[in-house]
Design an enzyme around this catalytic site. Sequence first.
Site, PDB file in Angstrom:
ATOM      1  N   HIS A 220      60.387  84.562  57.787  1.00  0.00           N
ATOM      2  CA  HIS A 220      60.517  83.368  58.608  1.00  0.00           C
ATOM      3  C   HIS A 220      62.000  83.135  58.915  1.00  0.00           C
ATOM      4  O   HIS A 220      62.854  83.265  58.029  1.00  0.00           O
ATOM      5  CB  HIS A 220      59.919  82.203  57.810  1.00  0.00           C
ATOM      6  CG  HIS A 220      60.016  80.866  58.465  1.00  0.00           C
ATOM      7  ND1 HIS A 220      61.196  80.168  58.544  1.00  0.00           N
ATOM      8  CD2 HIS A 220      59.072  80.099  59.066  1.00  0.00           C
ATOM      9  CE1 HIS A 220      60.984  79.019  59.170  1.00  0.00           C
ATOM     10  NE2 HIS A 220      59.702  78.958  59.503  1.00  0.00           N
ATOM     11  N   ARG A 263      58.918  83.577  63.808  1.00  0.00           N
ATOM     12  CA  ARG A 263      58.072  84.521  63.080  1.00  0.00           C
ATOM     13  C   ARG A 263      57.359  85.395  64.104  1.00  0.00           C
ATOM     14  O   ARG A 263      57.248  85.019  65.270  1.00  0.00           O
ATOM     15  CB  ARG A 263      56.996  83.770  62.280  1.00  0.00           C
ATOM     16  CG  ARG A 263      57.478  83.175  60.994  1.00  0.00           C
ATOM     17  CD  ARG A 263      56.365  82.413  60.308  1.00  0.00           C
ATOM     18  NE  ARG A 263      56.170  81.096  60.898  1.00  0.00           N
ATOM     19  CZ  ARG A 263      55.109  80.325  60.648  1.00  0.00           C
ATOM     20  NH1 ARG A 263      54.157  80.759  59.852  1.00  0.00           N
ATOM     21  NH2 ARG A 263      55.002  79.135  61.187  1.00  0.00           N
ATOM     22  N   LYS A 266      54.760  84.175  67.190  1.00  0.00           N
ATOM     23  CA  LYS A 266      54.928  82.736  67.420  1.00  0.00           C
ATOM     24  C   LYS A 266      55.682  82.528  68.726  1.00  0.00           C
ATOM     25  O   LYS A 266      56.260  83.451  69.300  1.00  0.00           O
ATOM     26  CB  LYS A 266      55.695  82.094  66.262  1.00  0.00           C
ATOM     27  CG  LYS A 266      54.977  82.168  64.938  1.00  0.00           C
ATOM     28  CD  LYS A 266      53.739  81.311  64.926  1.00  0.00           C
ATOM     29  CE  LYS A 266      53.963  80.052  64.117  1.00  0.00           C
ATOM     30  NZ  LYS A 266      52.769  79.222  64.031  1.00  0.00           N
ATOM     31  N   ASP A 269      61.412  78.968  70.377  1.00  0.00           N
ATOM     32  CA  ASP A 269      61.730  77.609  69.947  1.00  0.00           C
ATOM     33  C   ASP A 269      63.257  77.510  69.803  1.00  0.00           C
ATOM     34  O   ASP A 269      63.875  78.345  69.132  1.00  0.00           O
ATOM     35  CB  ASP A 269      61.027  77.349  68.601  1.00  0.00           C
ATOM     36  CG  ASP A 269      61.336  75.981  68.024  1.00  0.00           C
ATOM     37  OD1 ASP A 269      62.293  75.333  68.480  1.00  0.00           O
ATOM     38  OD2 ASP A 269      60.617  75.573  67.091  1.00  0.00           O
ATOM     39  N   CYS A 271      65.269  75.692  68.119  1.00  0.00           N
ATOM     40  CA  CYS A 271      65.966  75.518  66.833  1.00  0.00           C
ATOM     41  C   CYS A 271      66.324  76.879  66.240  1.00  0.00           C
ATOM     42  O   CYS A 271      67.271  76.975  65.461  1.00  0.00           O
ATOM     43  CB  CYS A 271      65.173  74.655  65.855  1.00  0.00           C
ATOM     44  SG  CYS A 271      63.623  75.358  65.294  1.00  0.00           S
ATOM     45  N   TYR A 272      65.590  77.946  66.646  1.00  0.00           N
ATOM     46  CA  TYR A 272      65.933  79.285  66.162  1.00  0.00           C
ATOM     47  C   TYR A 272      67.151  79.861  66.872  1.00  0.00           C
ATOM     48  O   TYR A 272      67.627  80.925  66.487  1.00  0.00           O
ATOM     49  CB  TYR A 272      64.718  80.219  66.257  1.00  0.00           C
ATOM     50  CG  TYR A 272      63.624  79.779  65.319  1.00  0.00           C
ATOM     51  CD1 TYR A 272      63.770  79.927  63.953  1.00  0.00           C
ATOM     52  CD2 TYR A 272      62.483  79.148  65.798  1.00  0.00           C
ATOM     53  CE1 TYR A 272      62.800  79.472  63.073  1.00  0.00           C
ATOM     54  CE2 TYR A 272      61.504  78.697  64.928  1.00  0.00           C
ATOM     55  CZ  TYR A 272      61.671  78.853  63.572  1.00  0.00           C
ATOM     56  OH  TYR A 272      60.723  78.400  62.701  1.00  0.00           O
ATOM     57  N   ASP A 325      62.633  71.642  72.006  1.00  0.00           N
ATOM     58  CA  ASP A 325      62.159  72.908  71.468  1.00  0.00           C
ATOM     59  C   ASP A 325      61.877  73.911  72.597  1.00  0.00           C
ATOM     60  O   ASP A 325      62.367  75.029  72.619  1.00  0.00           O
ATOM     61  CB  ASP A 325      60.931  72.529  70.611  1.00  0.00           C
ATOM     62  CG  ASP A 325      59.905  73.610  70.377  1.00  0.00           C
ATOM     63  OD1 ASP A 325      60.029  74.685  70.958  1.00  0.00           O
ATOM     64  OD2 ASP A 325      58.978  73.343  69.599  1.00  0.00           O
ATOM     65  N   ASP A 332      64.595  65.845  70.471  1.00  0.00           N
ATOM     66  CA  ASP A 332      64.774  65.172  69.186  1.00  0.00           C
ATOM     67  C   ASP A 332      66.104  65.625  68.603  1.00  0.00           C
ATOM     68  O   ASP A 332      66.701  66.600  69.060  1.00  0.00           O
ATOM     69  CB  ASP A 332      63.599  65.481  68.241  1.00  0.00           C
ATOM     70  CG  ASP A 332      63.459  66.968  67.976  1.00  0.00           C
ATOM     71  OD1 ASP A 332      64.316  67.519  67.275  1.00  0.00           O
ATOM     72  OD2 ASP A 332      62.510  67.595  68.516  1.00  0.00           O
ATOM     73  N   HIS A 335      66.227  69.353  67.021  1.00  0.00           N
ATOM     74  CA  HIS A 335      66.361  70.468  67.975  1.00  0.00           C
ATOM     75  C   HIS A 335      67.679  70.411  68.734  1.00  0.00           C
ATOM     76  O   HIS A 335      68.250  71.445  69.069  1.00  0.00           O
ATOM     77  CB  HIS A 335      65.151  70.520  68.924  1.00  0.00           C
ATOM     78  CG  HIS A 335      63.948  71.112  68.268  1.00  0.00           C
ATOM     79  ND1 HIS A 335      63.007  70.339  67.640  1.00  0.00           N
ATOM     80  CD2 HIS A 335      63.563  72.413  68.100  1.00  0.00           C
ATOM     81  CE1 HIS A 335      62.073  71.132  67.107  1.00  0.00           C
ATOM     82  NE2 HIS A 335      62.388  72.392  67.381  1.00  0.00           N
TER      83      HIS A 335
END
Length: 598
Positions: A220, A263, A266, A269, A271-272, A325, A332, A335
């Site tokens: 992850h 991952r 998935k 996103d 935040c990655y 995201d 938010d 993120h």
Amino acid sequence: MAPGGVILECPATITSLEQQKTENDVRNCFTTFLMNSNGQADILLNRELHTSWLKRGLRSLPTNFAGLDASRPWFVYWISHALEVLDDYDESIWASKVASFLSQCQHPTGGFAGGPRQLSHLAPTYAAVSALVIAGSEAAYKAVDRETMYRFLMSMKSPHGGFKMHHEGETDMRGSYCALAVASMLHILTDELADGIPEYIRRCQTWEGGLAGEEGLEAHGGYSYCGLAALCIIGKAHALDLHAFLNWAARKQMAHEGGFQGRANKLVDSCYNFWLGGIFPLLHEAFRQKGEDVALPENHSWFAPSPLQTYGLLACQHAGGGLKDKPGKSADFYHTCYALSGLSVSQHGVDGATCVVGDPSNLLQKTDIYYNVLIEKAERKSAFFEKLPPLVVDGRQICGQEGEGALAGRRRALDQADRRFVKANGMRCSTGLVFQEAESHGEKLTAESKASPALAARLSEVADRLDEAFFQHGQAYLQMAAGEGNEAMANALAVVLRAAMEQKQQSLPPEYRLLNNLMRAVPGADPNQVAWEVQDPLELLANAEQRADVEGREGLFMRALNQLLQDVQSAGGPTSWPAAQRLERVRTDAVASGFPTA
Ligand SMILES: [Zn+2]
């Protein structure tokens, strides 16, 4: 049947349909932009929109509250860091507010909780300490009780390796990162604290190559960052199979969207941007720590920074402020913080070069890859904590450090940034000519060990540009040349700088000339020897005529001397000792010989 007549091997599933929808949404963002712009150069980070949204969030934090909300320190951290990356964190406004707010969340037995009168927990402890490092003031640093913190961190160690998140709580990869990052930021990292961590983290590396939150689970992005950063901080990244790790991480960047998934299988996103994006510069450090014979690509980080930035800027900026995201979601603070942190990582390459998609104003401040606060803030707290006496916990002296990996990695990143800066600025200003002069006449200057008439003439031409920046650039060049073993260049630059200083001296009042001479005395020299060397200027000032002049200026010399001494002492650390010693000696001599001390 897919477009082009290729037969899909599997029937559509919920995840494949969601993936298709996300790709369409992102593509729509790209095409909408292309239809309304003149191309990539128009891509713009809407700074003002985001900063005013973030500041509203920070201002609305209640000063006292009794709610059950357990993530207040996180909000403070996410907003503070997003603002500093955007270069809009005003320390004079926020530092004291943040420190007094977070003090209420510190537990009497150590560590920070999600709110006042709650249990300490490693996650808000990391958030609170990071936010205090961002605040950057001594008062903020001192808000942390390091003694109870050390006890708290030790009490979180799990017998199975790793750290528990809280008393009787779960043990996972976040615990190891939060505990070691906090200990490193506060310079209370010890061998007993890090004991067993490399083995524990190694056990969580999966067959895919990344790290899982716990042994036996799936690799992850967030846990992978946590485990790798923890090991890099303590200089033990060699515990991992780094090739497998790199292989896994590189496959997490999405071909279509440009951002990262966290991952396998998935969705993308933002935040990655950071959790995955931050892994690559860490891997550079990890390979270095391992001493493995890998050809480290200095000019790229093993991922594609431009598609990542394009995704973040075109698909994740919310029209009302903040980042989201992915398209269709709302913004938010979490993120916003990590999307921007990842953009910063992708803009500042491992070699110190920058890569900015769109408008040049999109360039963000450089973040420290070990703690995710600005690299300048990490350096500042380091200067503060390294001067503190050893910590005593329960009658035992703790030999705490910040971790050799974190220290070495940050210094290397700063060096590279300095080099770039000096190269760009040194050559751009007209005084850059002086360095070119040194470059072209290097050997000749070394042989003569003094300035040629041509150089002196050149220096007098640019006399008004021999300012502080000039000497700083010159010194940085000199250190660089010496560090690279280029003795001829280092000597040539020393000659140029000496000649420039002489040129500069001529335009200064005698008091400053004297002080400059004092500062130029050889560092680390025997103080008695130095005192002898400076006797000349002192005698010079003892001359009746000049003496009258100096006294007429109401103790300018002593005031300048005191100021300089104060500056040198507050710079702190062992490097300032010889200079301080020299200056103190001169002050004693000057007072003894009757200089006015006003
Ligand atoms: Zn996310």
